[in-house]
Design a protein around this motif. Structure first.
Motif, PDB file in Angstrom:
ATOM      1  N   MET A 110     -10.345 -12.855 -11.540  1.00  0.00           N
ATOM      2  CA  MET A 110     -11.090 -14.124 -11.441  1.00  0.00           C
ATOM      3  C   MET A 110     -11.770 -14.557 -10.257  1.00  0.00           C
ATOM      4  SD  MET A 110      -9.600 -17.685 -13.138  1.00  0.00           S
ATOM      5  CE  MET A 110      -8.284 -17.764 -11.865  1.00  0.00           C
ATOM      6  N   THR A 111     -11.071 -14.358  -8.909  1.00  0.00           N
ATOM      7  CA  THR A 111     -11.658 -14.837  -7.824  1.00  0.00           C
ATOM      8  C   THR A 111     -12.776 -14.127  -7.357  1.00  0.00           C
ATOM      9  OG1 THR A 111      -9.495 -15.257  -7.040  1.00  0.00           O
ATOM     10  CG2 THR A 111     -11.153 -15.137  -5.206  1.00  0.00           C
ATOM     11  N   MET A 112     -12.879 -12.622  -7.729  1.00  0.00           N
ATOM     12  CA  MET A 112     -13.917 -11.870  -7.609  1.00  0.00           C
ATOM     13  C   MET A 112     -15.238 -12.264  -8.256  1.00  0.00           C
ATOM     14  SD  MET A 112     -12.763  -8.186  -6.598  1.00  0.00           S
ATOM     15  CE  MET A 112     -14.527  -7.450  -6.449  1.00  0.00           C
ATOM     16  N   ALA A 113     -14.801 -12.620  -9.502  1.00  0.00           N
ATOM     17  CA  ALA A 113     -15.846 -12.974 -10.730  1.00  0.00           C
ATOM     18  C   ALA A 113     -16.700 -14.435 -10.357  1.00  0.00           C
ATOM     19  CB  ALA A 113     -15.344 -13.033 -11.833  1.00  0.00           C
ATOM     20  N   PHE A 114     -15.797 -15.247  -9.454  1.00  0.00           N
ATOM     21  CA  PHE A 114     -16.479 -16.469  -9.340  1.00  0.00           C
ATOM     22  C   PHE A 114     -17.144 -16.235  -8.196  1.00  0.00           C
ATOM     23  CE2 PHE A 114     -16.025 -19.776  -5.816  1.00  0.00           C
ATOM     24  CZ  PHE A 114     -16.316 -21.031  -6.517  1.00  0.00           C
ATOM     25  N   LEU A 115     -16.698 -15.558  -6.841  1.00  0.00           N
ATOM     26  CA  LEU A 115     -17.929 -14.933  -6.022  1.00  0.00           C
ATOM     27  C   LEU A 115     -18.908 -14.484  -6.390  1.00  0.00           C
ATOM     28  CD1 LEU A 115     -18.002 -15.126  -2.730  1.00  0.00           C
ATOM     29  CD2 LEU A 115     -16.717 -13.306  -2.795  1.00  0.00           C
ATOM     30  N   THR A 116     -18.831 -13.535  -7.143  1.00  0.00           N
ATOM     31  CA  THR A 116     -20.108 -12.688  -7.661  1.00  0.00           C
ATOM     32  C   THR A 116     -20.835 -13.435  -8.240  1.00  0.00           C
ATOM     33  OG1 THR A 116     -18.607 -10.528  -7.666  1.00  0.00           O
ATOM     34  CG2 THR A 116     -20.759 -10.531  -8.869  1.00  0.00           C
ATOM     35  N   MET A 117     -20.545 -14.327  -9.246  1.00  0.00           N
ATOM     36  CA  MET A 117     -21.417 -15.106  -9.948  1.00  0.00           C
ATOM     37  C   MET A 117     -22.197 -16.208  -9.129  1.00  0.00           C
ATOM     38  SD  MET A 117     -20.749 -17.637 -13.237  1.00  0.00           S
ATOM     39  CE  MET A 117     -21.097 -16.384 -14.610  1.00  0.00           C
ATOM     40  N   SER A 118     -21.415 -16.810  -8.147  1.00  0.00           N
ATOM     41  CA  SER A 118     -21.770 -17.409  -7.584  1.00  0.00           C
ATOM     42  C   SER A 118     -23.091 -17.200  -6.322  1.00  0.00           C
ATOM     43  CB  SER A 118     -20.830 -18.200  -6.339  1.00  0.00           C
ATOM     44  OG  SER A 118     -19.774 -19.192  -7.103  1.00  0.00           O
ATOM     45  N   MET A 119     -23.047 -15.774  -6.025  1.00  0.00           N
ATOM     46  CA  MET A 119     -23.623 -15.386  -4.981  1.00  0.00           C
ATOM     47  C   MET A 119     -24.785 -14.623  -5.859  1.00  0.00           C
ATOM     48  SD  MET A 119     -22.658 -16.348  -2.060  1.00  0.00           S
ATOM     49  CE  MET A 119     -24.276 -15.510  -1.422  1.00  0.00           C
ATOM     50  N   ALA A 120     -24.710 -14.105  -6.865  1.00  0.00           N
ATOM     51  CA  ALA A 120     -25.875 -13.597  -7.637  1.00  0.00           C
ATOM     52  C   ALA A 120     -26.690 -14.521  -8.008  1.00  0.00           C
ATOM     53  CB  ALA A 120     -24.909 -12.915  -8.921  1.00  0.00           C
ATOM     54  N   VAL A 159     -13.992 -22.391  -0.101  1.00  0.00           N
ATOM     55  CA  VAL A 159     -13.040 -22.658  -1.200  1.00  0.00           C
ATOM     56  C   VAL A 159     -12.323 -21.603  -1.812  1.00  0.00           C
ATOM     57  CG1 VAL A 159     -14.367 -22.049  -3.317  1.00  0.00           C
ATOM     58  CG2 VAL A 159     -12.968 -24.053  -3.421  1.00  0.00           C
ATOM     59  N   ILE A 160     -12.279 -20.351  -1.216  1.00  0.00           N
ATOM     60  CA  ILE A 160     -11.538 -19.062  -1.773  1.00  0.00           C
ATOM     61  C   ILE A 160     -10.511 -18.902  -0.623  1.00  0.00           C
ATOM     62  CG2 ILE A 160     -11.372 -16.769  -2.002  1.00  0.00           C
ATOM     63  CD1 ILE A 160     -14.372 -16.649  -3.310  1.00  0.00           C
ATOM     64  N   TYR A 161     -10.774 -19.287   0.497  1.00  0.00           N
ATOM     65  CA  TYR A 161      -9.872 -18.851   1.810  1.00  0.00           C
ATOM     66  C   TYR A 161      -8.912 -20.016   2.345  1.00  0.00           C
ATOM     67  CZ  TYR A 161     -11.870 -14.109   1.613  1.00  0.00           C
ATOM     68  OH  TYR A 161     -11.914 -12.828   1.183  1.00  0.00           O
ATOM     69  N   THR A 167      -5.622 -22.695  -3.617  1.00  0.00           N
ATOM     70  CA  THR A 167      -4.434 -23.013  -4.514  1.00  0.00           C
ATOM     71  C   THR A 167      -4.938 -23.946  -5.637  1.00  0.00           C
ATOM     72  OG1 THR A 167      -2.984 -22.244  -2.980  1.00  0.00           O
ATOM     73  CG2 THR A 167      -1.991 -23.587  -5.245  1.00  0.00           C
ATOM     74  N   ALA A 168      -5.580 -24.965  -5.230  1.00  0.00           N
ATOM     75  CA  ALA A 168      -5.835 -26.020  -6.391  1.00  0.00           C
ATOM     76  C   ALA A 168      -6.885 -25.431  -7.102  1.00  0.00           C
ATOM     77  CB  ALA A 168      -6.606 -27.123  -5.778  1.00  0.00           C
ATOM     78  N   PHE A 169      -7.734 -24.387  -6.758  1.00  0.00           N
ATOM     79  CA  PHE A 169      -8.784 -23.871  -7.802  1.00  0.00           C
ATOM     80  C   PHE A 169      -8.082 -22.589  -8.520  1.00  0.00           C
ATOM     81  CE2 PHE A 169     -11.660 -26.215  -5.580  1.00  0.00           C
ATOM     82  CZ  PHE A 169     -12.907 -26.462  -6.152  1.00  0.00           C
ATOM     83  N   GLY A 170      -7.076 -22.085  -8.024  1.00  0.00           N
ATOM     84  CA  GLY A 170      -6.425 -20.931  -8.685  1.00  0.00           C
ATOM     85  C   GLY A 170      -6.780 -19.673  -8.494  1.00  0.00           C
ATOM     86  N   PHE A 171      -7.372 -19.740  -7.253  1.00  0.00           N
ATOM     87  CA  PHE A 171      -8.096 -18.376  -6.449  1.00  0.00           C
ATOM     88  C   PHE A 171      -6.931 -17.443  -5.686  1.00  0.00           C
ATOM     89  CE2 PHE A 171     -12.110 -20.703  -6.378  1.00  0.00           C
ATOM     90  CZ  PHE A 171     -12.575 -20.006  -7.576  1.00  0.00           C
ATOM     91  N   GLU A 172      -7.289 -16.260  -5.599  1.00  0.00           N
ATOM     92  CA  GLU A 172      -6.193 -15.462  -4.820  1.00  0.00           C
ATOM     93  C   GLU A 172      -7.199 -15.176  -3.464  1.00  0.00           C
ATOM     94  OE1 GLU A 172      -2.751 -13.056  -4.566  1.00  0.00           O
ATOM     95  OE2 GLU A 172      -3.336 -14.385  -6.134  1.00  0.00           O
ATOM     96  N   HIS A 173      -6.224 -14.959  -2.525  1.00  0.00           N
ATOM     97  CA  HIS A 173      -6.786 -14.496  -1.130  1.00  0.00           C
ATOM     98  C   HIS A 173      -7.275 -13.245  -1.289  1.00  0.00           C
ATOM     99  CE1 HIS A 173      -7.047 -13.627   3.060  1.00  0.00           C
ATOM    100  NE2 HIS A 173      -7.221 -15.097   3.199  1.00  0.00           N
ATOM    101  N   ILE A 174      -8.314 -12.947  -1.510  1.00  0.00           N
ATOM    102  CA  ILE A 174      -8.855 -11.305  -1.729  1.00  0.00           C
ATOM    103  C   ILE A 174      -9.141 -10.775  -0.401  1.00  0.00           C
ATOM    104  CG2 ILE A 174      -9.805 -11.809  -4.004  1.00  0.00           C
ATOM    105  CD1 ILE A 174     -12.523 -12.181  -2.651  1.00  0.00           C
ATOM    106  N   SER A 175      -9.063  -9.466  -0.432  1.00  0.00           N
ATOM    107  CA  SER A 175      -9.186  -8.674   0.855  1.00  0.00           C
ATOM    108  C   SER A 175     -10.621  -8.717   1.171  1.00  0.00           C
ATOM    109  CB  SER A 175      -8.634  -7.257   0.589  1.00  0.00           C
ATOM    110  OG  SER A 175      -9.261  -6.662  -0.412  1.00  0.00           O
ATOM    111  N   ILE A 176     -11.108  -8.246   2.588  1.00  0.00           N
ATOM    112  CA  ILE A 176     -12.480  -8.062   2.856  1.00  0.00           C
ATOM    113  C   ILE A 176     -13.100  -6.810   2.079  1.00  0.00           C
ATOM    114  CG2 ILE A 176     -13.767  -7.339   4.827  1.00  0.00           C
ATOM    115  CD1 ILE A 176     -12.429  -9.994   5.062  1.00  0.00           C
ATOM    116  N   PRO A 177     -12.365  -5.693   1.636  1.00  0.00           N
ATOM    117  CA  PRO A 177     -13.385  -4.904   0.901  1.00  0.00           C
ATOM    118  C   PRO A 177     -13.404  -5.446  -0.624  1.00  0.00           C
ATOM    119  CG  PRO A 177     -11.398  -3.634   1.957  1.00  0.00           C
ATOM    120  CD  PRO A 177     -11.083  -5.246   2.304  1.00  0.00           C
ATOM    121  N   GLU A 178     -12.670  -6.268  -1.178  1.00  0.00           N
ATOM    122  CA  GLU A 178     -13.027  -7.067  -2.377  1.00  0.00           C
ATOM    123  C   GLU A 178     -13.956  -7.985  -2.301  1.00  0.00           C
ATOM    124  OE1 GLU A 178      -8.927  -7.347  -5.077  1.00  0.00           O
ATOM    125  OE2 GLU A 178      -8.791  -8.234  -3.080  1.00  0.00           O
ATOM    126  N   TYR A 179     -14.116  -8.676  -0.869  1.00  0.00           N
ATOM    127  CA  TYR A 179     -15.128  -9.855  -0.885  1.00  0.00           C
ATOM    128  C   TYR A 179     -16.425  -9.032  -0.885  1.00  0.00           C
ATOM    129  CZ  TYR A 179     -17.426 -13.532   1.592  1.00  0.00           C
ATOM    130  OH  TYR A 179     -18.379 -14.491   1.897  1.00  0.00           O
TER     131      TYR A 179
END
Length: 206
Positions: A110-120, A159-161, A167-179
């Motif tokens: 979900m965190t990666m999907a959020f970041l990807t959609m936002s940046m896309a 908002v991710i880190y 936590t309020a957004f329900g995000f996971e602290h993703i790794s640098i490779p995932e980012y």
């Protein structure tokens, strides 16, 4: 075109995830994307300089609808493209977390999907500086768009880190490779649209 294709991708992503019984984005995530990710690039596109040949083009017919001139097709394929990229980010994120390809609820996905959609959507705003011309051949720069992209990236990353906020957004602290994978997937929107524009210029009507 930017706002319609962006919102279509959000609707389609939620629709597919609902059909497959997993949560790809929460309402608060969509609210953030609409208020932060879409807002600044949309305003910046409104300040884009007119194309040099604009006065040489034939005037639009008063009978033409809003989706004429290929706009409807552009909105549709671009919305579907961002949806596919976002879904790919979700499943790749879950695989990088769990080591298995499966349809399941995943905090990393979900965190990666959020970041990807936002940046896309942010990267896609650069595509739409011109409906048909390549952004690689545009001589002038839109500093407002560049600034909007930078601000959106900073806020989305924050908002991710930032502890407590993520936590309020329900995000996971993703790794640098995932980012980086999420950003790489989001960037795909530029070369794909550039290829489509090339064929539209080559085979389309003036």
């Amino acid at each position: 075109q930017f706002l319609l294709s962006s919102n279509l991708s959000e609707v389609l992503s939620i629709f597919v995830a609902t059909i497959l019984s997993f949560t790809i984005l929460k309402p608060v995530h969509l609210l953030w994307i609409n208020l932060i990710t879409d807002c600044f690039p949309a305003l910046a596109l409104g300040l884009e300089k007119s194309e040099k040949d604009i006065m040489e083009r034939k005037p639009r017919s008063p009978k033409d609808g809003i989706f004429s001139g290929g706009l409807g097709v552009d909105v549709l394929y671009q919305g579907v493209l961002v949806t596919v990229i976002t879904l790919a980010a979700y499943f790749i994120g879950h695989y990088m977390e769990a080591g298995v390809w499966e349809i399941a609820n995943s905090a990393d996905g979900m965190t990666m999907a959020f970041l990807t959609m936002s940046m896309a959507e942010i990267f896609h705003s650069f595509n739409l500086r011109s409906q048909r011309k390549s952004i690689l051949h545009m001589k002038h720069h839109n500093i407002f768009l560049i600034g909007g992209m930078a601000l959106s990236l900073i806020l989305t990353t924050a908002v991710i880190y930032i502890p407590g906020v993520n936590t309020a957004f329900g995000f996971e602290h993703i790794s640098i490779p995932e980012y980086l994978v999420a950003l790489g997937l989001a960037f795909l929107i530029i070369p794909v649209v550039e290829v489509v524009k090339f064929f539209q210029r080559k085979f389309g009507k003036n």
